[in-house]
Enzyme design. Structure first.
Site, PDB file in Angstrom:
ATOM      1  N   GLN A  76       0.835  -1.191   0.000  1.00 43.09           N
ATOM      2  CA  GLN A  76       0.000   0.000   0.000  1.00 43.09           C
ATOM      3  C   GLN A  76       0.874   1.246   0.000  1.00 43.09           C
ATOM      4  OE1 GLN A  76      -2.477   1.698   3.302  1.00 43.09           O
ATOM      5  NE2 GLN A  76      -4.169   1.161   1.929  1.00 43.09           N
ATOM      6  N   CYS A 106      -6.874   6.647   4.904  1.00 41.53           N
ATOM      7  CA  CYS A 106      -6.271   6.947   6.206  1.00 41.53           C
ATOM      8  C   CYS A 106      -6.640   8.353   6.648  1.00 41.53           C
ATOM      9  CB  CYS A 106      -4.759   6.786   6.136  1.00 41.53           C
ATOM     10  SG  CYS A 106      -3.940   7.091   7.715  1.00 41.53           S
ATOM     11  N   ASN A 221     -14.472  -3.440   4.159  1.00 37.13           N
ATOM     12  CA  ASN A 221     -13.597  -3.347   5.312  1.00 37.13           C
ATOM     13  C   ASN A 221     -14.310  -2.532   6.389  1.00 37.13           C
ATOM     14  OD1 ASN A 221     -10.938  -1.208   6.224  1.00 37.13           O
ATOM     15  ND2 ASN A 221     -11.072  -3.318   6.881  1.00 37.13           N
ATOM     16  N   ARG A 255      -8.071  -5.312  12.732  1.00 33.29           N
ATOM     17  CA  ARG A 255      -7.583  -5.588  14.079  1.00 33.29           C
ATOM     18  C   ARG A 255      -7.928  -6.978  14.589  1.00 33.29           C
ATOM     19  NH1 ARG A 255     -10.425  -0.660  16.591  1.00 33.29           N
ATOM     20  NH2 ARG A 255     -11.555  -0.854  14.623  1.00 33.29           N
TER      21      ARG A 255
END
Length: 352
Positions: A76, A106, A221, A255
């Site tokens: 990425q 992000c 996601n 996570r």
């Protein structure tokens, strides 16, 4: 361990992926995850295009090097300058990644100040130009597919209008695969950590985008905690179950895959990718990881940098707390080696 998918393999590796996570998904983490699943697509931490284009050879090796068994693995990249991104792709192509992904998701202050990440949701035409430049550079170097990871919108944008327009504009230059974090990014007032949890999830919108653009590969996601939840989003994976609405092309877990890697990845090759293989136990993962640990120790890598990614193994098992404590405390001792892992594993009760 069974083989990872090769070029031309009909199994789509993006059916399940582990999200790029800063400070977590380094090469040691990916090597561990690969012991649990041969097929799951693994992402690197984000690397910025300026870092790559201004790096010396030793710095490139530190940022880009990975081991062969990590395939399939995706790099990425963060950036917003088409020429700089193209040069970063040209450099990265020499390392043999299976995919290069542009970060448009992000929300950190550092990323905003660099005018890339989630803030780029406000400028889909710039994202399209960036992707076009990256695709041209990759094609010229015989490199991999260029993909995009994005949010459903930022701040006061209307995601119902923003996301379809974003997908259309970026797809118009040839991008065919998107991973969509199904939350808004609130760039003002929330920390990056809060942006992972506070904005509500909108899975129906992502499914609606797949229905609207069936020609695109769309993975979801955000908030996916279990393999069962991932399978619901992709319609059951390899012939198992089914999801309401239009099944998506893939699920990306973050996570949860880091904190309990065996629970998420240990059965993925069988349940998601349809391989006739036994599930991988934490004990088997440790045994498979040991040669890598020894190789890294011989190369001068401190044990604690490797074992920090193992803490989530054995989650829920009696003795898991002692496993974590021994690894955390004793891996930092001078001269610590694989005997620390052996000692920690002895604290864990055998599986039923």
């Amino acid at each position: 361990m069974h083989d990872a998918p090769k070029a031309g393999d009909p199994r789509p590796t993006h059916l399940l992926s582990v999200a790029p996570m800063m400070d977590w998904t380094d090469r040691h983490c990916r090597a561990l995850h690969r012991t649990l699943s041969a097929c799951t697509l693994l992402y690197t931490e984000m690397v910025t295009a300026p870092a790559l284009t201004h790096a010396e050879d030793w710095q490139l090796k530190k940022m880009l090097d990975f081991s062969g068994p990590e395939h399939p693995v995706a790099l990425q990249i963060g950036g917003s300058d088409p020429a700089e991104l193209a040069e970063a792709v040209r450099i990265a192509c020499a390392w043999g990644y299976d995919e290069i992904n542009l970060n448009v998701g992000c929300p950190s202050d550092r990323v905003q100040n660099g005018a890339f990440g989630a803030v780029l949701m406000k400028d889909p035409d710039l994202v399209a130009r960036c992707c076009a430049a990256m695709m041209e550079a990759s094609a010229a170097a015989g490199g991999p597919e260029i993909t995009v990871k994005c949010r459903i919108g930022v701040d006061d944008q209307d995601p119902q209008a923003v996301l379809p327009d974003f997908l259309d504009r970026v797809a118009a230059v040839g991008v065919r695969r998107f991973a969509v974090h199904a939350r808004m990014a609130w760039l003002k007032g929330l920390s990056p950590k809060e942006n992972r949890d506070v904005p509500p999830l909108n899975y129906p919108l992502v499914h609606a985008m797949k229905a609207r653009r069936p020609d695109l590969s769309i993975s979801i996601n955000g908030g996916i905690q279990t393999l069962d939840a991932a399978l619901e989003e992709i319609g059951g994976g390899a012939g198992e179950g089914g999801a309401a609405g239009v099944p998506l092309d893939g699920a990306m877990i973050g996570r949860a895959a880091y904190h309990a890697p065996d629970l998420v990845l240990g059965s993925a090759d069988r349940r998601v990718f349809g391989l006739d293989v036994p599930d991988v136990t934490p004990e088997q993962a440790v045994a498979r990881y040991m040669p890598y640990v020894e190789e890294m120790l011989a190369a001068g890598v401190p044990l604690h940098r490797i074992t920090k990614h193992m803490l989530g193994l054995f989650t829920g098992r009696p003795g898991a707390r002692k496993w974590r404590r021994v690894l955390t405390e004793e891996s930092r001792l001078e001269g610590a080696g694989t005997e620390v892992i052996v000692k920690a594993q002895a604290c864990v009760a055998p599986a039923d």
